[in-house]
Each structure stands twice: as structure tokens, then as C-alpha cells.
Motif scaffolding. Structure first.
Motif, PDB file in Angstrom:
ATOM      1  N   PHE A 134     -43.677 -23.949 -14.286  1.00 40.80           N
ATOM      2  CA  PHE A 134     -42.668 -24.994 -14.346  1.00 40.80           C
ATOM      3  C   PHE A 134     -41.358 -24.501 -13.736  1.00 40.80           C
ATOM      4  CE2 PHE A 134     -40.451 -28.574 -15.674  1.00 40.80           C
ATOM      5  CZ  PHE A 134     -39.258 -28.176 -16.250  1.00 40.80           C
ATOM      6  N   ILE A 135     -40.864 -25.236 -12.763  1.00 44.37           N
ATOM      7  CA  ILE A 135     -39.583 -24.861 -12.161  1.00 44.37           C
ATOM      8  C   ILE A 135     -38.552 -25.898 -12.578  1.00 44.37           C
ATOM      9  CG2 ILE A 135     -38.333 -24.479 -10.008  1.00 44.37           C
ATOM     10  CD1 ILE A 135     -41.033 -23.684  -8.781  1.00 44.37           C
ATOM     11  N   SER A 136     -37.531 -25.442 -13.255  1.00 45.31           N
ATOM     12  CA  SER A 136     -36.549 -26.366 -13.793  1.00 45.31           C
ATOM     13  C   SER A 136     -35.763 -27.039 -12.676  1.00 45.31           C
ATOM     14  CB  SER A 136     -35.603 -25.600 -14.708  1.00 45.31           C
ATOM     15  OG  SER A 136     -34.491 -26.381 -14.989  1.00 45.31           O
ATOM     16  N   TYR A 137     -35.551 -28.356 -12.820  1.00 45.10           N
ATOM     17  CA  TYR A 137     -34.738 -29.106 -11.862  1.00 45.10           C
ATOM     18  C   TYR A 137     -33.281 -28.683 -12.029  1.00 45.10           C
ATOM     19  CZ  TYR A 137     -32.751 -33.314  -9.706  1.00 45.10           C
ATOM     20  OH  TYR A 137     -32.057 -34.193  -8.922  1.00 45.10           O
ATOM     21  N   CYS A 138     -32.896 -28.467 -13.280  1.00 46.55           N
ATOM     22  CA  CYS A 138     -31.502 -28.125 -13.572  1.00 46.55           C
ATOM     23  C   CYS A 138     -31.381 -26.632 -13.796  1.00 46.55           C
ATOM     24  CB  CYS A 138     -31.028 -28.875 -14.814  1.00 46.55           C
ATOM     25  SG  CYS A 138     -29.369 -28.434 -15.306  1.00 46.55           S
ATOM     26  N   TRP A 195     -40.062 -29.802 -10.513  1.00 44.05           N
ATOM     27  CA  TRP A 195     -40.785 -29.791  -9.253  1.00 44.05           C
ATOM     28  C   TRP A 195     -42.238 -30.162  -9.487  1.00 44.05           C
ATOM     29  CZ3 TRP A 195     -41.997 -25.853  -5.082  1.00 44.05           C
ATOM     30  CH2 TRP A 195     -41.219 -26.111  -3.954  1.00 44.05           C
ATOM     31  N   LEU A 196     -42.792 -31.052  -8.737  1.00 42.45           N
ATOM     32  CA  LEU A 196     -44.210 -31.419  -8.795  1.00 42.45           C
ATOM     33  C   LEU A 196     -44.618 -32.055 -10.121  1.00 42.45           C
ATOM     34  CD1 LEU A 196     -45.851 -28.292  -7.103  1.00 42.45           C
ATOM     35  CD2 LEU A 196     -45.112 -30.414  -6.037  1.00 42.45           C
ATOM     36  N   ARG A 197     -43.624 -32.410 -10.925  1.00 44.11           N
ATOM     37  CA  ARG A 197     -43.991 -33.084 -12.171  1.00 44.11           C
ATOM     38  C   ARG A 197     -43.864 -34.580 -12.000  1.00 44.11           C
ATOM     39  NH1 ARG A 197     -40.581 -31.851 -16.852  1.00 44.11           N
ATOM     40  NH2 ARG A 197     -41.743 -33.531 -17.826  1.00 44.11           N
ATOM     41  N   SER A 198     -44.741 -35.317 -12.627  1.00 38.73           N
ATOM     42  CA  SER A 198     -44.622 -36.766 -12.520  1.00 38.73           C
ATOM     43  C   SER A 198     -44.257 -37.348 -13.888  1.00 38.73           C
ATOM     44  CB  SER A 198     -45.920 -37.367 -11.984  1.00 38.73           C
ATOM     45  OG  SER A 198     -46.990 -36.861 -12.726  1.00 38.73           O
ATOM     46  N   LEU A 199     -43.981 -38.639 -13.880  1.00 41.41           N
ATOM     47  CA  LEU A 199     -43.565 -39.299 -15.116  1.00 41.41           C
ATOM     48  C   LEU A 199     -44.660 -39.189 -16.173  1.00 41.41           C
ATOM     49  CD1 LEU A 199     -42.101 -42.487 -13.438  1.00 41.41           C
ATOM     50  CD2 LEU A 199     -40.768 -40.804 -14.714  1.00 41.41           C
ATOM     51  N   GLU A 200     -44.248 -38.992 -17.410  1.00 40.49           N
ATOM     52  CA  GLU A 200     -45.212 -38.881 -18.512  1.00 40.49           C
ATOM     53  C   GLU A 200     -45.045 -40.068 -19.453  1.00 40.49           C
ATOM     54  OE1 GLU A 200     -44.306 -35.145 -20.300  1.00 40.49           O
ATOM     55  OE2 GLU A 200     -44.901 -34.016 -18.509  1.00 40.49           O
ATOM     56  N   LYS A 201     -45.898 -40.100 -20.459  1.00 43.25           N
ATOM     57  CA  LYS A 201     -45.864 -41.231 -21.398  1.00 43.25           C
ATOM     58  C   LYS A 201     -44.474 -41.378 -22.024  1.00 43.25           C
ATOM     59  CE  LYS A 201     -47.990 -43.243 -25.469  1.00 43.25           C
ATOM     60  NZ  LYS A 201     -46.742 -43.350 -26.200  1.00 43.25           N
ATOM     61  N   LYS A 202     -43.865 -40.256 -22.379  1.00 41.96           N
ATOM     62  CA  LYS A 202     -42.560 -40.368 -23.051  1.00 41.96           C
ATOM     63  C   LYS A 202     -41.499 -40.968 -22.118  1.00 41.96           C
ATOM     64  CE  LYS A 202     -40.214 -35.881 -22.641  1.00 41.96           C
ATOM     65  NZ  LYS A 202     -41.037 -34.988 -21.869  1.00 41.96           N
ATOM     66  N   ASP A 203     -41.663 -40.747 -20.810  1.00 45.61           N
ATOM     67  CA  ASP A 203     -40.719 -41.352 -19.860  1.00 45.61           C
ATOM     68  C   ASP A 203     -40.902 -42.871 -19.832  1.00 45.61           C
ATOM     69  OD1 ASP A 203     -39.623 -38.845 -18.911  1.00 45.61           O
ATOM     70  OD2 ASP A 203     -41.577 -38.511 -17.986  1.00 45.61           O
ATOM     71  N   TYR A 204     -42.164 -43.309 -19.806  1.00 43.37           N
ATOM     72  CA  TYR A 204     -42.414 -44.759 -19.841  1.00 43.37           C
ATOM     73  C   TYR A 204     -41.970 -45.364 -21.173  1.00 43.37           C
ATOM     74  CZ  TYR A 204     -44.759 -44.546 -15.382  1.00 43.37           C
ATOM     75  OH  TYR A 204     -45.010 -44.384 -14.044  1.00 43.37           O
ATOM     76  N   ASP A 205     -42.165 -44.610 -22.266  1.00 43.66           N
ATOM     77  CA  ASP A 205     -41.720 -45.117 -23.577  1.00 43.66           C
ATOM     78  C   ASP A 205     -40.216 -45.358 -23.560  1.00 43.66           C
ATOM     79  OD1 ASP A 205     -44.267 -44.972 -24.505  1.00 43.66           O
ATOM     80  OD2 ASP A 205     -43.983 -43.141 -25.691  1.00 43.66           O
ATOM     81  N   LYS A 206     -39.475 -44.398 -22.986  1.00 44.55           N
ATOM     82  CA  LYS A 206     -38.006 -44.537 -22.909  1.00 44.55           C
ATOM     83  C   LYS A 206     -37.636 -45.749 -22.060  1.00 44.55           C
ATOM     84  CE  LYS A 206     -35.891 -41.158 -25.082  1.00 44.55           C
ATOM     85  NZ  LYS A 206     -34.965 -41.457 -26.178  1.00 44.55           N
ATOM     86  N   ALA A 207     -38.364 -45.947 -20.952  1.00 45.70           N
ATOM     87  CA  ALA A 207     -38.070 -47.071 -20.057  1.00 45.70           C
ATOM     88  C   ALA A 207     -38.320 -48.400 -20.785  1.00 45.70           C
ATOM     89  CB  ALA A 207     -38.924 -46.980 -18.792  1.00 45.70           C
ATOM     90  N   TRP A 208     -39.424 -48.498 -21.506  1.00 51.06           N
ATOM     91  CA  TRP A 208     -39.728 -49.739 -22.241  1.00 51.06           C
ATOM     92  C   TRP A 208     -38.702 -49.977 -23.338  1.00 51.06           C
ATOM     93  CZ3 TRP A 208     -42.461 -53.706 -20.824  1.00 51.06           C
ATOM     94  CH2 TRP A 208     -43.493 -53.543 -19.901  1.00 51.06           C
ATOM     95  N   GLU A 209     -38.319 -48.903 -24.012  1.00 45.50           N
ATOM     96  CA  GLU A 209     -37.297 -49.020 -25.059  1.00 45.50           C
ATOM     97  C   GLU A 209     -36.009 -49.612 -24.470  1.00 45.50           C
ATOM     98  OE1 GLU A 209     -34.997 -45.646 -27.437  1.00 45.50           O
ATOM     99  OE2 GLU A 209     -37.128 -45.193 -27.257  1.00 45.50           O
TER     100      GLU A 209
END
Ligand code: ADP
Ligand code: MG
Length: 237
Positions: A2-6, A124-138
Motif C-alpha cells: 500500500f502506497i499512501s496518497y498522503c 495508488w492502484l486502489r479502487s473504491l470500496e464498499k465503505k466509500d459507496y456507503d459514505k456516498a449514499w449517506e
């Protein structure tokens, strides 16, 4: 791996520092470098407060936000976010651009646009996960637009566009929200929803700064007001 974006992901914010602090900040745009858009701005915004950034068109409101969001480099002065230099905790700040600054013809669904609010957390190379979609729906639910999730952004009314932009900002779950004229030219229903969301953010301890040029109609919504004119802080007129 895992390479941190920040790069400063683990920096510890100072719990007592203001949400936004500026000292003698000036800024200009490259193509008109001879004209200063912001002049010697000094301010301190208490965390957890709501502040109106008031001024007519061209006063420098959007420029101040762009500097605070690290989208435009200040030419002089110092800026700190939660006691840290710009960029040290970029996920904690979200800039909601003016509705007029967006290409609404771009082929994108509402849900796609709102999930872009989660990109600041992706390595890097990570895609959206369930928790990201949960936040978007919220966020969509909070703005009462979940029924628009699969609609193309080109098919939205002005008020719906504004609510989608705010949902995108909420999806980021930032601590400092810089909202650029979210109440400008919106319908009454959107106005009420935006006002409710601002109150909810405050109740959650978030700091909001809202740019507006119709302060008289919005008085009572904010704890403080900062007045800008010709790129400088001034007193209420
Ligand atoms: P406000 O948001 O209060 O309407 P702005 O921050 O957009 O004001 O503008 C402040 C000044 O900077 C104005 O003189 C404006 O013409 C200038 N300005 C804003 N954006 C740009 C840009 N992208 N390029 C050049 N000048 C700009
Ligand atoms: Mg503006």
C-alpha cells in the motif's frame, strides 16, 4: 504494497489550533500576476464554528478558498489548517466550487460524481470500496437526492446540481468545509436542505466557511462573518 496518497498521513493535528489560520496572505493568478487577487489577509477561524465569507463579485472569496484548499499557491504569507502547513492533512479540507465552475455536460452519473469525494482516501492502484459507496449514499440521503443517484449530471436542475455538489463534499467527510456560494440562486427546498445540512455539520463539530454575496438574507445562519472587498478584509458596510 500500500502506497499512501498522503505523505503526511500520520501527522497529528494540534487539537487547540484554529481550523484555518492565515497571516498576511497575498495571492495572484499567473496570467494576471501584476494584479493581486488577495492582499495581506490575516484571519483565524475557530474550529467548530460557521463563518460567512461575505463580499461582492470579484472580492476574492473564491481565491481565498482556493488558497486554503491548496489549489492556488499564495505568493506571500502563512497558512495553517488545524495548526499544520497546507497539504499536511489534505483529506480534512474540502472545497466545494461554485456551481457555475463545473462542466455539467460531462457524461457522469450523480453517484459517480459524489464518489469522487472519496478519491482523496485512495492510495495508488486502489479502487473504491464498499465503505466509500456507503459514505456516498449517506451523503445523497442527507441531501434528499438518493433517487437521483443514477441520473446523468447533465439532466439536473440548478438546485439539484447544488445538492449533488454538497453531497460530494459531505462524502469526503472533511473537518473544514469551504462552500462557495451554495445558496446562490437555488430553489426554496434546496435552500432549506442546505441550511439543515449546515446545522448538522456544525452539530458534528465540523467547521464551515460559506462564501456569499447575499448576507442580509442569510444572517442568523452563521456564528461569524468576514467581509472582503477588492481582495482585502474590510468591515461591514
Ligand atoms: P469572488 O469569488 O469574490 O467573486 P474571485 O476570488 O473569483 O472573487 O476573484 C478575485 C479577483 O481575481 C478578481 O479580480 C477576478 O477577476 C480575479 N480572478 C479570479 N479568478 C481568476 C482566474 N482564474 N484568472 C485570473 N484572474 C482571476
Ligand atoms: Mg467566487
Amino acid at each position: 504494497m500500500f502506497i499512501s496518497y498522503c505523505q503526511h498521513r500520520h501527522s497529528t493535528p494540534n487539537p487547540k489550533a484554529p481550523a484555518l489560520w492565515m497571516q498576511d496572505v497575498s495571492a495572484s493568478y499567473e496570467d494576471v500576476a501584476d494584479r493581486v487577487a488577495l492582499k495581506n489577509i490575516s484571519l483565524s477561524v475557530t474550529r467548530g464554528s460557521s463563518t460567512a465569507l461575505v463580499g461582492p463579485n470579484g472580492a476574492g472569496k473564491s481565491t481565498l478558498f482556493k488558497v486554503a484548499a491548496n489549489l492556488l499557491k499564495n505568493s506571500s504569507g502563512k497558512v495553517e489548517i488545524f495548526g499544520q502547513p497546507l497539504g499536511a492533512c489534505h483529506q480534512r479540507v474540502v472545497y466545494l466550487p461554485q456551481r457555475s465552475g463545473i462542466d455539467w455536460e460531462f457524461p457522469l452519473s450523480v453517484l459517480d460524481l459524489v464518489t469522487t469525494g472519496r478519491y482523496v482516501y485512495l492510495g495508488w492502484l486502489r479502487s473504491l470500496e464498499k465503505k466509500d459507496y456507503d459514505k456516498a449514499w449517506e451523503a445523497l440521503k442527507s441531501l434528499s437526492i438518493e433517487d437521483l443517484a443514477h441520473r446523468q449530471i447533465a439532466q439536473l436542475s440548478g438546485g439539484q446540481q447544488q445538492r449533488v455538489l454538497i453531497a460530494r463534499a459531505l462524502a469526503q467527510d472533511a473537518d473544514l468545509l469551504l462552500l462557495d456560494e451554495p445558496l446562490n440562486a437555488v430553489d426554496v427546498q434546496t435552500r432549506h436542505i442546505v441550511q439543515r445540512v449546515l446545522n448538522e455539520q456544525k452539530a458534528q463539530g465540523k467547521t464551515t466557511i460559506v462564501a456569499t454575496h447575499y448576507f442580509k438574507q442569510e444572517e442568523g445562519l452563521y456564528d461569524n462573518a468576514v467581509y472582503l472587498k477588492d481582495g482585502e478584509i474590510c468591515t461591514a458596510s
